[in-house]
Design an enzyme around this catalytic site. Structure first.
Site, PDB file in Angstrom:
ATOM      1  CB  SER A   1      -8.109   0.883   5.849  1.00 45.63           C
ATOM      2  OG  SER A   1      -8.797   2.101   5.969  1.00 45.63           O
TER       3      SER A   1
ATOM      4  CB  SER B   1      -7.818   3.567   2.996  1.00 42.49           C
ATOM      5  OG  SER B   1      -6.986   2.962   3.964  1.00 42.49           O
TER       6      SER B   1
ATOM      7  CE  LYS C   1      -3.771   1.983   2.806  1.00 40.45           C
ATOM      8  NZ  LYS C   1      -4.641   1.757   3.977  1.00 40.45           N
TER       9      LYS C   1
END
Lengths: 463, 59
Positions: free
Chosen positions: A179, A155, A80
Site C-alpha cells: 500500500s 491504499s 495517511k
C-alpha cells in the site's frame, strides 16, 4: 507558487535553514495550492489549516531565534488517515470511525513533531487500508494527478496523489500488501516499505499485525532517506519494534553502484505474470542503466508469486477479520462494499489454516534470504500495469492481484519503489528495489544512482 | 441463499443483508483458492516464530 510546490525536502530545508524561505510563506503557498487542486484530486480527508499555520509560525520563531532543529524543521507533510495525530480525526476513510478523534500522537507523528515538521492534514486511504477505490464512503477516493480519471493506487492513495501533485513534499503511508508501493508506482513518486519493525506502528490503525509496515513517501530518493531517518527507531510501545542501530541513511546515497551485486527477479514479471510490455521495457532499461554504472547483474529465482500471495493473503485476511470482527457483526452496513468484501474473506478461516500460513511464511522467508545470499539488492516489478481508469471495475479487480509487492511483506525485507519513466498516455512506470533486512541504505544507494541517471523526478503533472 | 445465511449466522454474522451475503460468498471463494496453495508437506518441526522478527545479516 509552483516553484515552492515542487521543492524537495532537501532543497526546502536549505532555504528554511538559511532563512531565504520562511516556514509560514512555504506553508501558505502549499495551502493555497491545495485549495486550488484538492476539489479535483481528493487527496485529503482532513485539512488542518489553522493548526499548520500555527506550527509554521512557531517553527519560524524558533529558527529566527537560532533554535534550528534539523532538516524537517518548518517542512510541511501529511499523514495517511490511519495514523493518529493528537486532536485530529483518524477515520480510516470510513463511516465506522467518522467521529474518532486521536487522543495522542502516533509514534511517527510524535517523531516528526519533535523534528519541527508541520502537519498539513490527514490523507485519503482505501477504507481501513484495504477497500478501495470506493465511491460509497463519506469521502471520495483520491485521483491520479497525471490523469484525474485514473486510479492513483492504494491504499495510501492521498499520499501518492498529493506528492505527485505538489501539495506537500513528504507523507507517511502504510504497507500491508503493497500500500505504499502501489501508489508510488502509479503516481510516479518514491515509496519505501522499510524492514518489518524498523518504524513503529504505535498509534496506527492495524490491518494485519504481522504484515503492517509504516514508511516514508516522497518525490525523491534523498528525501525518502531523510524522512526515514526521522521516523525509524526502537519503540517499546510497539511489540514488533526492532531494537537495532539506525545508520545514517544519507551517507551512502552518492556512492554509486560500481561493484554492487544486483539480482534480477525476472520470473515475477515475465513468467508468474506477463507484465505490460512498456513496464517490462522500463525495468530492463533500468537494469541496463545500472549495469552501465558498474553494477554486477545476475538473475535470481524466488518462490512463485502465487505462493507469496496466498501465504500473505491468508495471514492478512485472518488478522484483519480479528481486528474488524466486532464491527462486521454489529455494523456491516457502515463499511463500503469493497472493504466489507475483503474483510469478510477472513470470516471462515480456521485457526489451523492461519497457522499453516504463518509456518509457510517462515519457509518462504528462508528461501528468499538464501537467494539473496550472493547479492546486495534485488530488482523487479512493483505492479505489472500502469494505472487504469478509476471507474474501470474489471481492470481494477484484475490489476489488484497483478503485483510483486506482497512477497516482501511476507519476508519483512525493505523494498523501495521509484519512478522509471512513462507509458503511453503519460502514465508513470516504476521499478522496485529490495534489500536485505535492515539494508535500507543499500536500497537508497541503488535507487539514487538510477534516479540521478534518469531524471524522471524532474517531471510533474499539469494541474 | 438460505444455506449461505445459515453459514453466516453460525459465524455470528447475522446482520448481513442479501448483498453482503453475496460478498461473503465471493470472498470465501477467493480465499479458498489461496488455501488450496497451502503446502501439505510441512513437518512437525516447521514451527512459526512466536514473535516474528526479520533478522539482519550477521545477527
Amino acid at each position: 507558487m509552483s516553484e515552492l510546490a515542487f521543492l524537495t525536502v532537501a532543497e526546502a530545508a536549505e532555504l528554511v535553514r538559511s532563512r531565504k524561505v520562511s516556514p509560514v510563506e512555504y506553508t501558505k503557498a502549499l495551502l493555497a495550492r491545495i485549495e486550488r487542486i484538492e476539489p479535483r484530486l481528493h487527496a485529503f480527508v482532513t485539512l488542518a489549516t489553522e493548526r499548520a499555520l500555527e506550527a509554521a509560525r512557531s517553527a519560524e520563531d524558533e529558527i529566527v531565534a537560532g533554535r534550528y532543529r534539523g532538516l524537517f524543521h518548518g517542512i510541511p507533510y501529511a499523514l495517511k488517515d490511519i495514523v493518529d495525530a493528537v486532536g485530529l480525526p483518524t477515520t480510516g476513510h470510513s463511516k465506522i470511525l467518522i467521529d474518532n478523534v486521536a487522543r495522542a500522537d502516533s509514534r511517527v507523528a510524535a517523531r516528526l513533531r519533535a523534528a519541527g515538521a508541520i502537519l498539513l492534514g490527514k490523507l485519503s486511504t482505501h477504507e481501513f487500508a484495504i477497500g478501495g477505490p470506493s465511491f460509497d464512503l463519506p469521502w471520495p477516493p483520491a485521483r491520479n494527478p497525471w490523469h484525474l480519471d485514473h486510479f492513483p493506487g492504494g491504499s495510501s492513495s492521498g499520499s501518492g496523489a498529493g506528492l505527485a501533485a505538489g501539495l506537500f513534499p513528504a507523507a507517511i503511508g502504510s504497507d500491508t500488501g503493497g500500500s505504499i508501493r502501489n501508489p508510488a508506482s502509479l503516481c510516479g513518486i518514491v515509496g519505501m516499505k522499510p524492514t518489518y519493525g524498523l518504524v513503529s506502528r504505535r498509534g496506527v490503525l492495524p490491518l494485519s499485525f504481522a504484515l503492517d509496515h509504516v514508511g516514508p513517501m516522497t518525490r525523491t530518493v534523498r528525501d525518502n532517506a531523510l524522512m526515514l531517518q526521522v521516523i525509524a527507531g526502537h519503540d517499546d510501545s510497539d511489540p514488533a519494534s526492532a531494537d537495532t542501530v539506525i545508520p545514517d541513511y544519507s551517507t551512502e546515497l552518492d556512492r554509486g553502484v560500481r561493484g554492487l551485486r544486483i539480482g534480477v527477479v525476472r520470473h515475477f514479471y515475465t513468467k508468474d505474470f506477463e507484465a505490460d510490455a512498456e513496464q517490462v521495457a522500463a525495468i530492463e532499461a533500468a537494469i541496463e542503466a545500472l549495469a552501465k554504472q558498474g553494477a554486477l547483474i545476475s538473475e535470481i529465482t524466488l518462490p512463485p508469486l502465487a505462493d507469496f500471495s496466498a501465504c500473505g493473503q491468508i495471514i492478512l485476511a485472518a488478522e484483519a477479520y480479528a481486528v474488524h470482527e466486532h464491527w462486521l457483526k454489529t455494523r456491516p452496513e457502515d463499511y463500503g462494499a469493497r472493504a466489507r468484501e475483503r474483510l469478510l474473506a477472513g470470516a471462515g478461516l480456521t485457526a489451523a489454516q492461519y497457522l499453516q500460513a504463518v509456518r509457510w511464511r517462515h519457509i518462504l522467508k528462508q528461501r528468499t534470504l538464501r537467494a539473496f545470499g550472493d547479492i546486495d539488492v534485488a530488482v523487479t516489478a512493483s505492479g505489472m500495469d500502469p494505472a487504469c481508469r478509476i471507474d474501470d471495475v474489471e481492470t481494477l479487480a484484475l490489476n489488484y492481484w497483478r503485483q510483486a509487492r506482497m512477497p516482501f511483506n511476507v519476508t519483512g525485507q525493505p523494498a523501495i519503489v521509484i519512478p522509471a519513466g512513462f507509458a503511453r498516455g503519460r502514465l508513470p512506470l516504476s521499478l522496485q528495489i529490495i534489500g536485505h533486512p535492515f539494508g535500507e541504505a543499500t536500497c537508497y544507494r541503488v535507487a539514487q544512482a538510477y534516479e540521478s541517471a534518469m531524471g524522471w523526478v524532474m517531471q510533474h503533472p499539469s494541474l | 441463499m438460505n444455506d449461505l445465511r445459515e453459514r453466516a449466522r453460525a459465524l455470528g454474522l447475522d446482520k448481513l443483508t442479501a448483498e453482503h451475503l453475496v460478498q461473503l460468498e465471493r470472498a470465501t471463494a477467493t480465499m479458498k483458492r489461496h488455501i488450496e496453495r497451502l503446502p501439505g508437506n510441512l513437518t512437525v518441526a516447521d514451527e512459526p516464530a512466536h514473535i516474528y522478527q526479520a533478522k539482519g545479516r550477521g545477527s
